[in-house]
Enzyme design. Structure first.
Site, PDB file in Angstrom:
ATOM      1  N   TRP A 329       1.896  50.595 -44.710  1.00 33.92           N
ATOM      2  CA  TRP A 329       0.529  50.339 -45.203  1.00 33.92           C
ATOM      3  C   TRP A 329      -0.494  51.120 -44.392  1.00 33.92           C
ATOM      4  O   TRP A 329      -1.623  51.312 -44.805  1.00 33.92           O
ATOM      5  CB  TRP A 329       0.207  48.836 -45.166  1.00 33.92           C
ATOM      6  CG  TRP A 329       0.055  48.210 -43.792  1.00 33.92           C
ATOM      7  CD1 TRP A 329       0.833  48.441 -42.694  1.00 33.92           C
ATOM      8  CD2 TRP A 329      -0.933  47.261 -43.379  1.00 33.92           C
ATOM      9  NE1 TRP A 329       0.405  47.678 -41.635  1.00 33.92           N
ATOM     10  CE2 TRP A 329      -0.673  46.935 -42.023  1.00 33.92           C
ATOM     11  CE3 TRP A 329      -2.004  46.631 -44.013  1.00 33.92           C
ATOM     12  CZ2 TRP A 329      -1.452  46.032 -41.291  1.00 33.92           C
ATOM     13  CZ3 TRP A 329      -2.772  45.730 -43.287  1.00 33.92           C
ATOM     14  CH2 TRP A 329      -2.504  45.434 -41.942  1.00 33.92           C
ATOM     15  N   ASP A 330      -0.074  51.604 -43.209  1.00 39.79           N
ATOM     16  CA  ASP A 330      -0.954  52.387 -42.347  1.00 39.79           C
ATOM     17  C   ASP A 330      -1.678  53.474 -43.154  1.00 39.79           C
ATOM     18  O   ASP A 330      -2.856  53.757 -42.944  1.00 39.79           O
ATOM     19  CB  ASP A 330      -0.154  53.084 -41.232  1.00 39.79           C
ATOM     20  CG  ASP A 330       0.747  52.138 -40.445  1.00 39.79           C
ATOM     21  OD1 ASP A 330       1.189  51.129 -41.026  1.00 39.79           O
ATOM     22  OD2 ASP A 330       1.027  52.409 -39.272  1.00 39.79           O
ATOM     23  N   GLU A 468       3.340  39.898 -37.934  1.00 38.98           N
ATOM     24  CA  GLU A 468       4.792  39.813 -38.171  1.00 38.98           C
ATOM     25  C   GLU A 468       5.508  38.861 -37.208  1.00 38.98           C
ATOM     26  O   GLU A 468       6.728  38.727 -37.283  1.00 38.98           O
ATOM     27  CB  GLU A 468       5.390  41.222 -38.097  1.00 38.98           C
ATOM     28  CG  GLU A 468       4.908  42.106 -39.245  1.00 38.98           C
ATOM     29  CD  GLU A 468       5.046  43.593 -38.978  1.00 38.98           C
ATOM     30  OE1 GLU A 468       5.163  43.982 -37.795  1.00 38.98           O
ATOM     31  OE2 GLU A 468       5.023  44.366 -39.956  1.00 38.98           O
ATOM     32  N   LYS A 580       0.306  38.539 -33.912  1.00 38.94           N
ATOM     33  CA  LYS A 580       0.686  39.889 -33.476  1.00 38.94           C
ATOM     34  C   LYS A 580      -0.464  40.879 -33.634  1.00 38.94           C
ATOM     35  O   LYS A 580      -0.700  41.728 -32.787  1.00 38.94           O
ATOM     36  CB  LYS A 580       1.886  40.367 -34.294  1.00 38.94           C
ATOM     37  CG  LYS A 580       2.331  41.779 -33.943  1.00 38.94           C
ATOM     38  CD  LYS A 580       3.580  42.166 -34.698  1.00 38.94           C
ATOM     39  CE  LYS A 580       3.968  43.609 -34.420  1.00 38.94           C
ATOM     40  NZ  LYS A 580       5.154  44.010 -35.185  1.00 38.94           N
ATOM     41  N   GLN A 581      -1.124  40.794 -34.753  1.00 42.59           N
ATOM     42  CA  GLN A 581      -2.220  41.743 -35.003  1.00 42.59           C
ATOM     43  C   GLN A 581      -3.203  41.136 -35.997  1.00 42.59           C
ATOM     44  O   GLN A 581      -2.879  40.148 -36.661  1.00 42.59           O
ATOM     45  CB  GLN A 581      -1.686  43.059 -35.539  1.00 42.59           C
ATOM     46  CG  GLN A 581      -1.001  42.975 -36.882  1.00 42.59           C
ATOM     47  CD  GLN A 581      -0.647  44.355 -37.430  1.00 42.59           C
ATOM     48  OE1 GLN A 581      -1.433  45.281 -37.321  1.00 42.59           O
ATOM     49  NE2 GLN A 581       0.535  44.489 -37.994  1.00 42.59           N
TER      50      GLN A 581
HETATM   51  O1  IFM Z   1       2.621  49.097 -40.229  1.00 42.57           O
HETATM   52  C1  IFM Z   1       2.816  48.722 -38.915  1.00 42.57           C
HETATM   53  C2  IFM Z   1       2.979  47.228 -38.852  1.00 42.57           C
HETATM   54  O2  IFM Z   1       1.807  46.588 -39.296  1.00 42.57           O
HETATM   55  C3  IFM Z   1       3.288  46.765 -37.456  1.00 42.57           C
HETATM   56  N1  IFM Z   1       4.449  47.472 -36.939  1.00 42.57           N
HETATM   57  C4  IFM Z   1       4.321  48.911 -36.953  1.00 42.57           C
HETATM   58  C5  IFM Z   1       4.035  49.423 -38.345  1.00 42.57           C
HETATM   59  C6  IFM Z   1       3.854  50.940 -38.330  1.00 42.57           C
HETATM   60  O3  IFM Z   1       2.687  51.305 -37.658  1.00 42.57           O
END
Ligand code: IFM
Length: 750
Positions: A329-330, A468, A580-581
């Site tokens: 999704w980046d 995640e 996590k984020q």
């Molecule tokens: O897309 C990300 C994900 O949100 C977290 N782990 C790494 C991936 C790639 O940057």
């Protein structure tokens, strides 16, 4: 040619040798043009070879790994920069630590890697300078130049230029003196490399002896004052069809040889100038921020290839092997805004890659029992799911990876990218011919995925959100609200098509079997999706049950060197509120209007202290959200944290490649956060909130066919907007509206 760009703010420079920092430097100094990527390996010397192998990646060169459950990964191609030197019959080997004079520069202005060094062997001393580039104007082409100025010594010397390090998953097909071809073992992709090398001694061409395919050598005697110039032009092509790669490589090499090395370099430099004219961001008063933004734009401009819509940009672009070159999704969420506003052709190609992947996305949805299109969480060549099913943990346990099945917000993220591109560029043809189908099929997926339950609401159960750490959760606010948004965008598109392009609507709706009852179901689904929003508190609950989890005071873990899930262990992390984020805050970044009144601030205050920033994507979204909320110091802090990921030697090593999503996030923070740029129908909105110390911020943006230049001067609290091309529009600054006309720059207080 060998002199780096004079302004040091356009360069990264390194001298000496530090083995612990080498792999990070190689990543940072990578050169790329979206088709080829060459890591910034030191030009000399590491053991056996005089010029060390520089790992080359070719976009789209994926093959499945041999092991069971293996997924496609990006294969490195052969290294085309190898050179060996023998002095008096003895191989010239210098350990890097013995070459203290060695300096390397990444010239970001011109997209070059340069090196300069004094070498010695026996009586011989030479100044050796190198240049390498992969052409931004002719993407198959790479150029390597080496200039040797003999300072002392009369010796017999031999130089051999070759191509080495072919991956064992590339099966050789043919080997001619000037062209070699391979085929990937399982995916059957063809790769061809053609090369021409030459050597001049004191300006006189010296004929090579051919030592094998793409291998030439020269022997001569040195003398003080002698100037030796080595030049190698290569072309690297990839194709699916049989002879295509070879034909493409040959004609690219012919074009480049006709232009000559100087012409190739000049064309490349001109293309870089063009990119910088569209994408440079200037900051006065903060040299580190300026450097970070140049670095970000350098790698973003390097990563894309508008001419190839069969590839997209992996999470590490073409600068390293982490994540096997996979696309996440980046791309749509963190990279696309940069391309939409500075390089729409590149943005379009990235979305066409998703369009070509629609069948794979339909097949994935069907395999899990849903209709519509569920995009691969990690995608490689054709858009098929490429997430590895398991990984080996540091303690050697086998860990199942569930993201490939459960991280489904990707479908809404792709739809969001489509909408963003269309609303930014006004590219109706794209929407009609490709974007609409993506929007319809992803909306169709959400309509099936959100299931009506006895409470009369639609629930999306068993997913993974951006956070995640929490797997298999119900009603993730980010997923549900993005899915809901996706359905609304598809309904709007259906209306638009019906009104403006009825023939296309009837063709597409007929082919997809889309009828009124289905559109009605979509509308009802969107209305009934659980969002997790509580109007009493103004909070979105990240997922059902999140508020009941164990709160953890993250301030007690400041200074930790490992992620929070390692500190707490996976199980406890799952039972805790450690995120996590950015998750709800990612929603705030993407759909701020979903947060009524002061709900944005409330959610920021609630979720920010709970975030462990276990992904590089997290600090930039926090920076953006904080900047929009007027938390400028905090935003600057997150901006610096983001910049440090790839630029600071104090951060973790980045041998696996640059964090291209985070670099896109840096750009977004400055444009949409600090400058406060937003768009509303036919209006551009500016709400600058520059960090203290940033005396001036200037940038250019493309929007709806207009090229807009913006300069914000903090000391005077004034800004200037100029419309360099495109039609008149309106600008809103605070509560005031101003007309903006071509050729009539707007000066206003903010
Ligand atoms: O897309 C990300 C994900 O949100 C977290 N782990 C790494 C991936 C790639 O940057």
């Amino acid at each position: 040619m060998f002199a780096p760009f004079p302004d040091p703010t356009w360069r990264l420079s390194e001298s000496g040798y530090d083995p612990l920092r080498e792999s990070s430097r190689e990543t940072r100094f990578a050169i790329s043009n979206g088709h080829l990527g060459v890591r910034g390996e030191r030009a000399f010397t590491r053991g056996r070879l005089w010029v060390t192998p520089a790992r080359t990646y070719v976009a789209g060169l994926f093959d499945r790994t041999g092991e069971a459950g293996g997924v496609p990964v990006l294969l490195p191609a052969a290294d085309w920069l190898q050179v060996q030197v023998h002095v008096a019959g003895v191989r010239f080997v210098e350990e890097p630590a013995d070459v203290p004079s060695h300096t390397m520069d990444l010239d970001m202005r011109r997209g070059l890697v340069l090196s300069d060094c004094i070498h010695g062997a026996g009586a011989l001393r030479m100044r050796v300078r190198t240049l390498r580039l992969v052409s931004l104007s002719d993407r198959e082409v790479g150029l390597q130049l080496i200039r040797m100025d003999v300072l002392e010594g009369e010796e017999a010397i031999a130089l051999e230029a070759s191509l080495e390090g072919v991956n064992h998953d590339l099966t050789p097909q043919s080997a001619l003196p000037d062209l070699m071809t391979w085929r990937t073992r399982r995916s059957g992709i063809a790769l061809a490399i053609a090369a021409a090398a030459s050597l001049k001694i004191d300006g006189e061409a010296s004929p090579p002896s051919q030592a094998g395919p793409l291998r030439s050598s020269w022997a001569w005697a040195t003398r003080p004052g002698q100037v030796v110039e080595f030049e190698r032009i290569v072309s690297v092509a990839r194709s699916r069809g049989d002879g295509d790669a070879a034909t493409t490589a040959r004609s690219a090499l012919r074009r480049a040889r006709d232009r000559g090395a100087a012409g190739v370099a000049a064309d490349h430099e001109a293309s870089w100038s063009q990119r910088w004219a569209c994408s440079a961001v200037e900051v006065d008063g903060d040299a580190d921020a300026q450097r970070a933004l140049r670095f970000a734009a350098y790698h973003l401009n390097s990563a894309a290839n508008p001419a190839d819509d069969r590839v997209s940009i992996g999470a590490r672009a073409l600068t390293g092997g982490d994540y096997g070159g996979h696309v996440f999704w980046d791309t749509e969420i963190f990279l696309l805004p940069f391309y939409c506003h500075t390089w729409p052709e590149a943005a379009r190609a990235l979305l066409m890659y998703r369009f070509h992947g629609l069948d794979a996305a339909r097949a994935k949805a069907a395999s899990l029992g849903w209709t519509g299109a569920l995009y691969a969480w990690e995608s490689a060549g054709d858009g098929e799911e490429a997430t590895p099913p398991y990984a080996i943990a540091p303690d050697r346990h086998v860990l199942g990876i569930l993201t490939g099945v459960r991280e489904q917000h990707i479908s809404a993220d792709v739809a969001y990218g489509v909408w963003r591109y269309w609303s930014t560029t006004g590219d109706d043809e794209f929407l009609r011919e490709a974007g609409a189908e993506i929007l319809f099929e992803t909306a169709r997926f959400w309509a099936a995925r959100a299931v009506l339950e006895p409470d009369g609401r639609r629930h999306v159960r068993g997913v993974i959100g951006p956070d995640e750490y929490h797997e298999t959760i119900d009603d993730n606010a980010f997923t549900n609200v993005m899915g809901q948004w996706n359905i609304h965008a598809a309904l709007q598109t259906a209306d638009l098509l019906r009104r403006k392009w009825p023939r296309r609507w009837s063709e597409l709706s007929g082919r997809l079997g889309l009828d009124e009852p289905e559109l009605l179901r979509w509308r009802e689904t969107a209305d009934a999706i659980v969002t997790g929003y509580d109007p009493k508190t103004g909070l979105f609950e990240q997922f059902a049950g999140f508020f009941e989890l164990e709160p953890i005071d993250l301030s007690r873990y400041v200074g930790r060197s490992v992620p929070m899930d390692v500190v707490l262990g996976r199980e406890r992390t799952r039972r805790s509120q450690v995120i996590k984020q950015a998750d709800v805050l990612a929603l705030l970044a993407l759909l701020p209007d979903t947060f009524p009144g002061d709900a944005g601030k409330r959610n920021f205050l609630y979720y920010e202290p709970r975030c462990g920033h276990g992904s590089s994507l997290s600090p930039p979204l926090h920076a953006l959200v904080a900047a929009r909320l007027g938390e400028t110091d905090k935003a600057l802090d997150y901006f610096r944290r983001t910049a440090a990921i790839d630029l600071s030697d104090a951060a973790a090593a980045i041998g696996g490649g640059v964090h291209i999503g985070a670099l896109g996030g840096l750009w977004m923070t400055v444009i949409f956060g600090f400058a406060g740029v937003a768009f509303d129908d036919d209006e551009i909105i500016l709400s600058p909130r520059l960090p203290a110390g940033w005396t001036r911020l200037a940038f250019s943006l493309l929007w709806q066919g207009r090229q807009i230049r913006c300069e914000i001067r903090q000391t005077a609290q004034r800004l200037t907007l100029a419309l360099d091309s495109g039609s008149s529009t309106t600008v809103r600054i605070g509560v005031k509206r101003y007309p903006l006309h071509p050729g009539l720059p707007l000066e206003a207080a903010y």
